[in-house]
Every structure is written in structure tokens, then in C-alpha cells.
Design a protein around this motif. Structure first.
Motif, PDB file in Angstrom:
ATOM      1  N   LEU A  91      19.160  -4.597 -10.925  1.00  0.00           N
ATOM      2  CA  LEU A  91      20.264  -4.585  -9.970  1.00  0.00           C
ATOM      3  C   LEU A  91      19.709  -4.472  -8.565  1.00  0.00           C
ATOM      4  N   SER A  92      20.351  -5.161  -7.614  1.00  0.00           N
ATOM      5  CA  SER A  92      19.959  -5.028  -6.216  1.00  0.00           C
ATOM      6  C   SER A  92      20.159  -3.578  -5.767  1.00  0.00           C
ATOM      7  N   PRO A  93      19.245  -3.029  -4.963  1.00  0.00           N
ATOM      8  CA  PRO A  93      19.407  -1.637  -4.519  1.00  0.00           C
ATOM      9  C   PRO A  93      20.491  -1.449  -3.463  1.00  0.00           C
ATOM     10  N   ILE A  94      21.034  -2.533  -2.903  1.00  0.00           N
ATOM     11  CA  ILE A  94      22.026  -2.416  -1.829  1.00  0.00           C
ATOM     12  C   ILE A  94      23.232  -1.576  -2.244  1.00  0.00           C
ATOM     13  N   PRO A  95      23.876  -1.832  -3.400  1.00  0.00           N
ATOM     14  CA  PRO A  95      25.026  -0.993  -3.766  1.00  0.00           C
ATOM     15  C   PRO A  95      24.644   0.464  -3.985  1.00  0.00           C
ATOM     16  N   LEU A  96      23.420   0.710  -4.454  1.00  0.00           N
ATOM     17  CA  LEU A  96      22.984   2.093  -4.653  1.00  0.00           C
ATOM     18  C   LEU A  96      22.805   2.799  -3.310  1.00  0.00           C
ATOM     19  N   TYR A  97      22.290   2.083  -2.297  1.00  0.00           N
ATOM     20  CA  TYR A  97      22.152   2.671  -0.962  1.00  0.00           C
ATOM     21  C   TYR A  97      23.517   2.963  -0.349  1.00  0.00           C
ATOM     22  N   LEU A  98      24.466   2.055  -0.558  1.00  0.00           N
ATOM     23  CA  LEU A  98      25.815   2.286  -0.041  1.00  0.00           C
ATOM     24  C   LEU A  98      26.446   3.515  -0.693  1.00  0.00           C
ATOM     25  N   LEU A  99      26.253   3.640  -2.000  1.00  0.00           N
ATOM     26  CA  LEU A  99      26.797   4.810  -2.700  1.00  0.00           C
ATOM     27  C   LEU A  99      26.131   6.097  -2.216  1.00  0.00           C
ATOM     28  N   ALA A 100      24.834   6.013  -1.905  1.00  0.00           N
ATOM     29  CA  ALA A 100      24.148   7.193  -1.373  1.00  0.00           C
ATOM     30  C   ALA A 100      24.740   7.590  -0.028  1.00  0.00           C
ATOM     31  N   GLY A 101      25.047   6.599   0.819  1.00  0.00           N
ATOM     32  CA  GLY A 101      25.671   6.887   2.097  1.00  0.00           C
ATOM     33  C   GLY A 101      27.033   7.540   1.933  1.00  0.00           C
ATOM     34  N   LEU A 102      27.799   7.064   0.958  1.00  0.00           N
ATOM     35  CA  LEU A 102      29.103   7.681   0.692  1.00  0.00           C
ATOM     36  C   LEU A 102      28.946   9.124   0.226  1.00  0.00           C
ATOM     37  N   ALA A 103      27.905   9.385  -0.555  1.00  0.00           N
ATOM     38  CA  ALA A 103      27.698  10.738  -1.072  1.00  0.00           C
ATOM     39  C   ALA A 103      27.252  11.708   0.010  1.00  0.00           C
TER      40      ALA A 103
END
Length: 401
Positions: free
Chosen positions: A30-42
Motif C-alpha cells: 500500500l502507498s504510505p500516503i494514506p497512512l501519513y494522512l491518518l497519522a496527521g489526523l491522530a
């Protein structure tokens, strides 16, 4: 001293967490982009662990991340390649803009947002993610396929179009109106044309001026020139991202190749910070109300991307399976969509635009690479072949002796 210590702790913990998330993304394909976005939300306001001391540092890092994303994109293309692709794939690029920008604009107007938000959402739904798509093509072993030049041509036209779109949307969001937007667009057109002319005629001289023999000097020269031009472009209201993109185009040959190798780690670092910062600026509590609209918009514009690939592949004489592969590969949105949404967030044009854009990018960047694998399944191949027209034999079959 205490605030500096807290800053180091927060930044260190954040970067370590991003590293683990990137490793997880690669492991699950999976591309890390959605994981980085979720980290920002957290880590943002309203999240699980809000960051306070490092927020300003992350904001500056995010600006550098956008600049490095764009200069690296420009380094991938020479000025002559851009001009050649623009001529060959202009019809497909026009269809791509109409099929994918108009749904975003219409969706914003349907929600009762103003025309400024419609212009912003049109850009968010229009541009595919070059970084995610390039990784998907490499992972699936399709870089040598016949449809890959079609995909790359569409991406090149989108990237070049952003050089005109970003100054226009920046002026609109700043309240300059149609006249101010027209002036910004005129300045952008003149700037891009001038850079392309200089790059085509004097690109080698510019690259020779920057020596590749001293890696340290090369890194500092290219990075310093990029930040300087980006800052000047921002002062001229052309957009810092466009200025960085043009610097990348102006460099060519061995200089561009060496710069890509040295800037890639910096790009990965600050790009991750950029995606985190966008997540930080989005309130997680604002996402559930826009999740269903984002899902509908994502489904519609992923379909229009498939139609774009079918149209572009048919013009190049590619069979239906290749056309479908091209369309499925174009579906993910990513860095440019977040850049455009970030401009809107900074201007305060529409409170719901940031959570909608975050949910939209998350949906497309997760489902896009997964759907791109469909043509590799036998049942999908069979379904596509059934829709292909049966070609009559070229001539009479000779009788057997």
C-alpha cells in the motif's frame, strides 16, 4: 530550553512513527500516503495525541515538502519531452480535464459551496498521483506495456497544467477575483513559456554550470536554487510549487540524474511531513459527515479516469485490455490534490473542504492500487475478452492439399 527539548521529543517520535508506517505500507503493498494522512489526523487538534511544540516546525517542513515534490517531478522530464508529449497527447489530456474536473466543480456547486470552492474541488478530482501511479506500474511490472506511454503522457499534461492552474487558484483564493486570476494566469503562462524556451536552448549550459563532480556542492546548489526560485515565484503570486517545478525542468542530463539521487531522501522525508501537516490541519470529527459524499465523488471520478484511459488507449491503437489497464492505473489521487486542498484550507474558503479532500484522497489512494490489479485475474481477462469485437479472417482460408 524546555520547549526545545519537547520539540526534539515530538519531532523524533513523529519521524520514527512515520518510518514504521512507511515500512508497514510497503509490506502490505500500500502507498504510505494514506497512512501519513491518518497519522496527521491522530496527532492533530481533536486527535489522540495533539502536537503543540512542533506544529510550527512541521508547517515549515510541509512547505519544503511541497517544493521538493515538485522539483523532483520536474527533474523527471526534459523541456523537449514536455513539448513532445503535449503535442502527442493533447486530445487525451483535454478529455481527462473535462471528464474529471467538471464532476468536482459540479459536486461543490451541488453542495451549495461558492464558485471558489468549485474551482478548488475541480483541481482535486482532476489530477492523478504521479508518485503512486509510478510505484504501482513498477510493482506490477507494467513499465514496458504498450499502454504505459499513454498513462505517462496524461500525467505529464496534468503536471504541466498545474503550472497554470496553481497560480490561478492561488489568486482566486486570495480574493483577487476574475481579473486578478486572469493576471496571475498570464504571468504563469509567460513564465512557463520563457522557462521552456530557455531550457530547450540553454539547458545544457545551465546544467554544465552546476558541476556533478562535487556531490556536496551539487546538493547545496540545486536545493538552494530551488528554494530561492520557489520563494521568488511565491512573491510574484505564481506559486512556489510552480517555481520548483520549472527549476526541475531547466536542469537536464547528468546533473538532473545526480540531483534525483541526492534529493530523493530529502523529498521522502519532507513529503511525509507535508502529508502529516495536512492531516494535522483537519479535524477528525469533521470527516464522518462528509464520508458518504466523498465516497460517491470518488466512485464517480474513478470511473471517469477509466474512461480517460480507454479514450487515450484507443487513440494509440491499443486493444481493450490495455485501455482498461491504463484507466485503472490513473485512478489514485495524492500529492497535488492535497496541495490544492491545502491552499483552500489556508484561505478558509470552505470548512468542509479539508475533511472532504482528506477522505477523498484516502479512498482513491487505497482503492486505486488495489483495483489496478484486477486485469491480472483470469476472470477479469475473460470478461474483457468477451467484450472485444471478433475480427473476421484476413482472407479466404486456402484448401488443404
Amino acid at each position: 530550553m524546555h520547549s526545545t527539548t519537547i520539540l526534539l521529543i515530538e519531532v523524533g517520535a513523529l519521524l520514527f512513527a512515520l518510518g514504521m508506517l512507511g515500512r508497514l505500507g510497503r509490506r502490505i503493498g500500500l502507498s504510505p500516503i494514506p497512512l501519513y494522512l491518518l497519522a496527521g489526523l491522530a496527532f492533530g487538534h481533536g486527535g489522540l495525541v495533539p502536537l503543540s511544540a512542533s506544529e510550527q516546525f512541521i508547517e515549515v517542513g510541509a512547505e519544503i515538502g511541497v517544493i521538493l515534490l515538485l522539483v523532483m517531478l520536474g527533474l523527471e522530464y526534459s523541456a523537449s519531452e514536455l513539448v513532445g508529449n503535449l503535442r502527442a497527447a493533447a486530445p487525451a489530456g483535454l478529455i481527462d480535464a473535462l471528464l474529471n474536473a467538471l464532476p468536482g466543480a459540479g459536486f461543490a456547486l451541488l453542495l451549495g459551496w461558492g464558485w471558489e470552492a468549485a474551482v478548488v474541488l475541480a483541481g482535486i478530482t482532476w489530477v492523478s498521483s504521479s508518485g503512486v501511479i509510478a510505484k504501482v506500474l513498477a510493482d506490477l511490472g507494467r513499465l514496458g506495456n504498450r499502454e504505459t506511454p499513454v498513462i505517462l503522457s496524461v500525467l505529464v499534461i496534468e503536471d504541466l497544467a498545474m503550472a497554470f492552474y496553481l497560480p490561478l487558484v492561488t489568486a482566486v483564493l486570495a480574493g483577487a477575483g476574475l481579473l486578478g486570476g486572469a493576471k496571475a494566469l498570464a504571468v504563469a503562462v509567460l513564465t512557463v513559456v520563457a522557462v521552456l524556451v530557455v531550457a530547450i536552448r540553454y539547458g545544457n549550459a545551465i546544467s554544465n554550470f552546476v558541476s556533478v563532480k562535487d556531490p556536496e556542492a551539487l546538493l547545496l546548489s540545486v536545493l538552494g536554487l530551488t528554494l530561492f526560485v520557489a520563494g521568488v515565484a511565491a512573491e510574484l503570486h505564481v506559486s512556489a510549487a510552480v517555481g520548483a517545478f520549472l527549476v526541475g525542468i531547466a536542469l537536464s542530463g547528468q546533473v538532473a540524474h545526480s540531483a534525483v539521487q541526492m534529493l530523493s531522501p530529502l523529498r521522502d522525508l519532507f513529503a511525509a511531513v507535508f502529508f502529516v501537516f495536512f492531516g494535522l490541519s483537519t479535524d477528525p470529527a469533521a470527516m464522518p459527515p462528509v464520508l458518504l459524499p466523498a465516497l460517491g465523488l470518488a466512485a464517480l471520478t474513478m470511473l471517469t479516469k477509466v474512461l480517460t484511459g480507454v479514450f487515450g488507449g484507443r487513440r494509440r491503437g491499443i486493444a481493450l485490455p490495455g485501455q482498461v489497464r491504463a484507466g485503472l492505473a490513473l485512478m489514485p489521487r495524492g500529492e497535488f490534490s492535497i496541495v490544492i486542498a491545502g491552499l483552500a484550507v489556508a484561505s478558509g474558503v470552505e470548512p468542509e473542504l479539508a475533511p472532504l479532500a482528506t477522505a477523498y484522497v484516502l479512498i482513491t489512494v487505497v482503492s486505486g492500487p488495489l483495483l489496478a490489479r484486477l486485469p491480472d485475474y483470469s476472470w477479469f481477462k475473460t470478461a474483457i475478452r468477451r467484450r472485444m469485437p471478433v475480427r473476421p479472417p484476413a482472407g479466404p482460408v486456402p484448401a488443404a492439399d
